[in-house]
Scaffold this active site. Structure first.
Site, short mmCIF file in Angstrom:
data_model
loop_
_atom_site.label_atom_id
_atom_site.label_comp_id
_atom_site.label_asym_id
_atom_site.label_seq_id
_atom_site.Cartn_x
_atom_site.Cartn_y
_atom_site.Cartn_z
N LYS A 1 2.44 1.86 9.02
CA LYS A 1 1.31 2.92 8.54
C LYS A 1 1.90 4.06 8.07
O LYS A 1 2.43 4.99 8.62
CB LYS A 1 0.42 3.14 9.76
CG LYS A 1 -0.59 4.01 9.84
CD LYS A 1 -1.64 3.82 10.97
CE LYS A 1 -2.57 4.93 10.88
NZ LYS A 1 -3.44 4.95 9.87
N LYS B 1 -4.39 -0.40 14.81
CA LYS B 1 -3.39 0.66 14.27
C LYS B 1 -2.54 1.02 15.36
O LYS B 1 -3.07 1.31 16.79
CB LYS B 1 -3.91 2.09 13.52
CG LYS B 1 -5.06 2.49 14.39
CD LYS B 1 -5.68 3.82 13.42
CE LYS B 1 -6.94 4.05 14.41
NZ LYS B 1 -7.83 4.83 13.44
#
Lengths: 334, 531
Positions: free
Chosen positions: B224, B397
């Site tokens: 990410k 995430k």
């Protein structure tokens, strides 16, 4: 300040009357306290001697279960304090027993309003404006945006909502001393004759009001009744119980709150209030400023609330004024 | 305007989402065109009247009330529109009817900066306090009444029983008051023609990975990146770059508009090149470097040369006319890898997958990364379609653990909106030496999140009781309360006297127990700089 009025001293914990060695609404225990009214931020327990109206003393007795040194003074009565100070208790129109205190010493007159309002209230005698040299006023709603609408409008709002959703109940958060009884009495005045349900914490104070001649109609305790009994009814509870687990026993309550702060939308939202009722036992901006003009004192002292704005108004109107930095008065719950 | 004002009031006081949806739906069904279209625009994206600003309202009020009383009132209420609606002087009605929403929109959009104050004043005179509130909210563009753009669209979809995905899709190609959208949803007309428009498609989002462990047979991991998520769309000969909220940021990144000329929709992370810090080619600079380029309407050549932008691709939604959103992530990823050569490698690369033996190994890799441009890991279910919004079970995430430091509360400012009248924005500092030897606190950051409503009330009380100085809406405290502050990274900056600035600081814990002199020193914070 000139040397005049040096006998009356605003201290952080209350107003000190030097020649009589006593305090007005002190926020900590003292030997002699003159108390304006029974709200917890003005009337604290533990004083050696407490001078107040009989109603206020009864309220304090109920709340603190102590009556030591209680010295009753009726409205209009003057008592002589040590050091040549005379104190007269005058109706403030705030709650049952609430009084302004007029102090006279050496030819000088000081009025301490405590909390007050100018609107009609079926539960207590109306405020009386008394001429004085120094007028010590509250300023809880001391911002020009605070205009309390006629209470009849707010009652109509509540009763319309109740009629529109008769399977639910309207749960009104109202301060346990004063606001609750005034709301109930106003509902009666508006023609609402059905039983009104009470949170347990409200019961004793309502009974005390009744003992002093305030007719509240048929009152029932929530704890004595099943959920279905309360559909289409009004339930009154302290503000702290509004979003509490306690309210789960009610039939889909419409959350209402009776407070002057409800004038501001975000205040209502912060408390998850669906039905804001702008009802206050304090003077709004118009009442505060009109009262100062009516009393027309030599000087205005502002004790607690939005002092800055009222101070500014006094400046703009060429009135001598000062803000006192008193601590411990909690105005957020009204 | 009466029905709209009543709706706004009801929405303000209604806590439940379903009840809000019902109220909006009821209004949309009962209200004629084009009033309801303008109302929908006001509730969702907001209407823009360039001639009417918050300052227009302030100036109108200052002609009617003492400026000091205005400021005190505004400060208490925390909302200019509401304060003005309450303080507007009541004038005797001149018999003019209450204007409709459409009339209000017409009047406001035909004003210029000179005529706006008088026109707005005339409208205010014609309304009651609720109407004034609704008008001022509508006129200044930001309703801020707890209705998200998404909620308004869901309400629209529910009101007319149409799929919200289609509403979202058509939305960005249409203009208020959306006659085609209402004709389609309410009157069964043909759907709006958006085929050849470079429209924004709502992003697929991820849930934070809490304590769970995932099976890597089902989930793929990728980095990410710490840039901004963007969507690139090319259709009908035009290219758009959209931010996560759907804002068109193409003018800020002209090099990307030039570089993407194939019909399709791509999802990726926008980064700028800087000091090499890993990644595939070139390298991504820290977010700090990217920040220099954000929010600019025009970009200088120097900027373009010094901080060139590129996109690290995550996903493909459409390619050469083929809609891939229904396909599994696996297939979309394969497609993304094969289409990459069609794009200039100066401006596009691929976000690499992270290979790990198992979940524990992945956790080790996550711990071990030193790259400042990496925010953490993404875990995507291999068979997940591309769905707008946040769906449980598909994407997660897994951010890197935040950095922590103990700071002392120095200043508190009143919040606005739901937090109006609460002191909810905090500036805090660290010691510039040994506090027992006379060191001072220097501000290092500001935070307004990370605490519960209950904690907010407690901090608010602390601020009120420990104020040593007041500056308008700001209070200086006696510097006795310690916050454990979490943040993602720290950089050199001229913004604070300490010379340091944190990225995304938030209150991690309130250390009621910790004496202020035991809070951290500036040196400790400086040691956490990674770039």
């Amino acid at each position: 300040m000139s040397a005049a009025f040096s006998w009356i001293k605003p201290e952080p914990h209350g107003i000190y009357v030097a020649p009589a060695d006593c305090w007005i609404d002190p926020s900590r225990a003292v030997d002699t306290a003159l108390v304006t009214h029974g709200h917890a931020d003005h009337a604290r327990g533990g004083h050696g001697k407490t001078v107040a109206t009989p109603e206020t003393l009864a309220i304090m007795k109920l709340r603190y279960a102590t009556a030591d040194g209680a010295t009753p003074v009726s409205y209009g009565e003057t008592i002589r304090l040590p050091g040549g100070v005379d104190a007269t208790y005058i109706p403030a129109g705030h709650v049952l027993g609430s009084a302004q205190i007029l102090l006279e010493h050496a030819g000088e007159r000081v009025v301490i309003t405590g909390d007050y309002k100018r609107r009609h209230d079926p539960t207590c005698p109306p405020f009386e404006a008394v001429p004085c040299d120094i007028f010590i006023t509250e300023a809880t709603f001391g911002l020009p945006l605070f205009t309390h609408p006629p209470i009849e409008d707010e009652m109509a709002k509540m009763l319309e909502r109740l009629a529109a959703q008769p399977d639910r109940c309207v749960l009104v958060g109202a301060y346990a001393l004063g606001k609750a009884q005034r709301v109930i009495a106003e509902l009666r005045r508006a023609g609402h004759t059905r039983p009104i349900y009470l949170h347990g914490a409200m019961e004793k104070m309502c009974r005390l009001y009744e003992e002093y001649g305030v007719d509240l109609g048929e009152l029932r305790l929530v704890s004595d009744h099943a959920k279905d009994d309360m559909r289409g009814s009004i339930v009154v509870c302290p503000p702290s119980a509004l979003n509490d687990r306690w309210s789960r026993r009610l039939p889909e309550p419409i959350t209402a709150m009776a407070s002057g702060w409800m004038r501001v939308r975000q205040r209502a939202r912060q408390r998850n209030v669906e039905l804001p009722l702008i009802i206050s036992d304090h003077a709004d901006w118009g009442e505060l400023t009109a009262t100062i003009e009516e009393v027309d004192p030599h000087e205005t002292w502002i004790t607690h609330g939005r002092e800055e704005a009222l101070l500014r108004w006094c400046q703009l109107h060429q009135r001598r004024a000062r803000a006192l930095a008193l601590v411990g008065y909690d105005d957020e719950d009204d | 305007m009466e029905a709209f004002a009543a709706l706004i009031d009801a929405l303000v006081y209604t806590p439940g989402r379903n009840e809000k949806l019902r109220l909006i739906g009821e209004y949309l069904r009962a209200t004629p065109d084009p009033d309801r279209g303008w109302a929908l625009a006001a509730l969702s994206d907001g209407l823009d009247f360039p001639a009417v600003k918050s300052s227009t309202i302030r100036n109108l009020m200052k002609d009617r009330i003492d400026p000091v009383l205005w400021t005190l009132s505004r400060d208490f209420v925390g909302d200019t529109a509401e304060t003005a609606s309450l303080l507007w002087p009541v004038t005797a009605s001149d018999g003019t009817a209450v204007p409709s929403v459409t009339q209000v929109v017409e009047i406001l959009s035909s004003t210029n900066r000179n005529t706006a104050p008088a026109e707005l004043a005339r409208l205010l005179d014609r309304l009651d306090p609720s109407g004034r509130y609704a008008l001022l909210k509508l006129a200044t563009g930001a309703m801020r009444i707890g209705i998200s753009s998404r909620l308004a669209k869901v309400a629209f979809a529910q009101a007319f029983d149409v799929p919200v995905e289609l509403v979202e899709e058509y939305w960005h190609g249409l203009e208020p008051p959306y006659p085609d959208l209402f004709a389609w949803a309410a009157d069964n007309a043909d759907p709006p023609d958006t085929e050849n428009m470079p429209l924004f498609r709502p992003f697929m989002l991820a849930h934070p990975l809490e304590e769970a462990k995932l099976d890597l047979a089902d989930y793929a991991a990728e980095w990410k990146w710490d840039g901004i998520r963007v969507q690139l769309v090319h259709a009908g000969g035009e290219t758009r770059v959209y931010s996560r909220s759907g804002d068109d940021i193409s003018p800020t990144f002209p090099e990307l508009v030039d570089a993407f000329r194939v019909p399709g929709i791509l999802d990726g992370e926008l980064l700028v090149r800087g000091a090499v810090q890993g990644g595939e080619k070139g390298g991504a600079a820290s977010f700090n470097a990217l920040q220099q380029r954000l929010g600019r309407k025009t970009v200088s050549k120097k900027m373009l040369a010094e901080s060139p932008a590129f996109v690290r691709l995550y996903d493909v939604l459409q390619w050469q006319g083929e809609d891939l959103r229904e396909a599994a992530w696996n297939q979309r990823r394969e497609r993304l890898e094969t289409l990459l050569p069609e794009l200039p490698d100066s401006h596009f690369d691929l976000s690499q997958l992270v290979e790990a033996r198992d979940f524990d190994h992945l956790a080790e890799i996550r711990e071990g990364t030193r790259d400042d441009a990496i925010e953490g890991l993404m875990l995507k279910r291999r068979d997940s379609p591309y769905i707008a919004g946040r769906r449980v079970g598909y994407w997660y995430k897994w951010k890197r653990d935040p950095l922590l430091i103990d700071c002392v509360l120095m200043y508190a400012q009143r919040g606005s909106g739901k937090r109006s009248s609460f002191y909810s924005d905090y500036s805090f500092g660290c010691w510039d030496g040994d506090p027992d030897a006379g060191a001072e606190l220097l501000p290092v950051g500001k935070a307004y999140s990370g605490f519960t409503d209950e904690e907010l009330k407690k901090i608010d009380r602390h601020v009120r009781r420990n104020t040593v100085n007041r500056f308008g809406p700001v209070r200086e405290t006696d510097k006795s309360l310690v916050f454990e502050v979490a943040f993602d990274s720290v950089h050199l900056s001229k913004r604070h006297k300490s010379g340091l600035a944190m990225r995304f600081p938030r209150i991690h814990r309130i250390r009621w127990d910790k004496p202020a002199h035991e809070a951290d020193r500036i040196d400790a914070l400086r040691a956490l700089i990674r770039d």
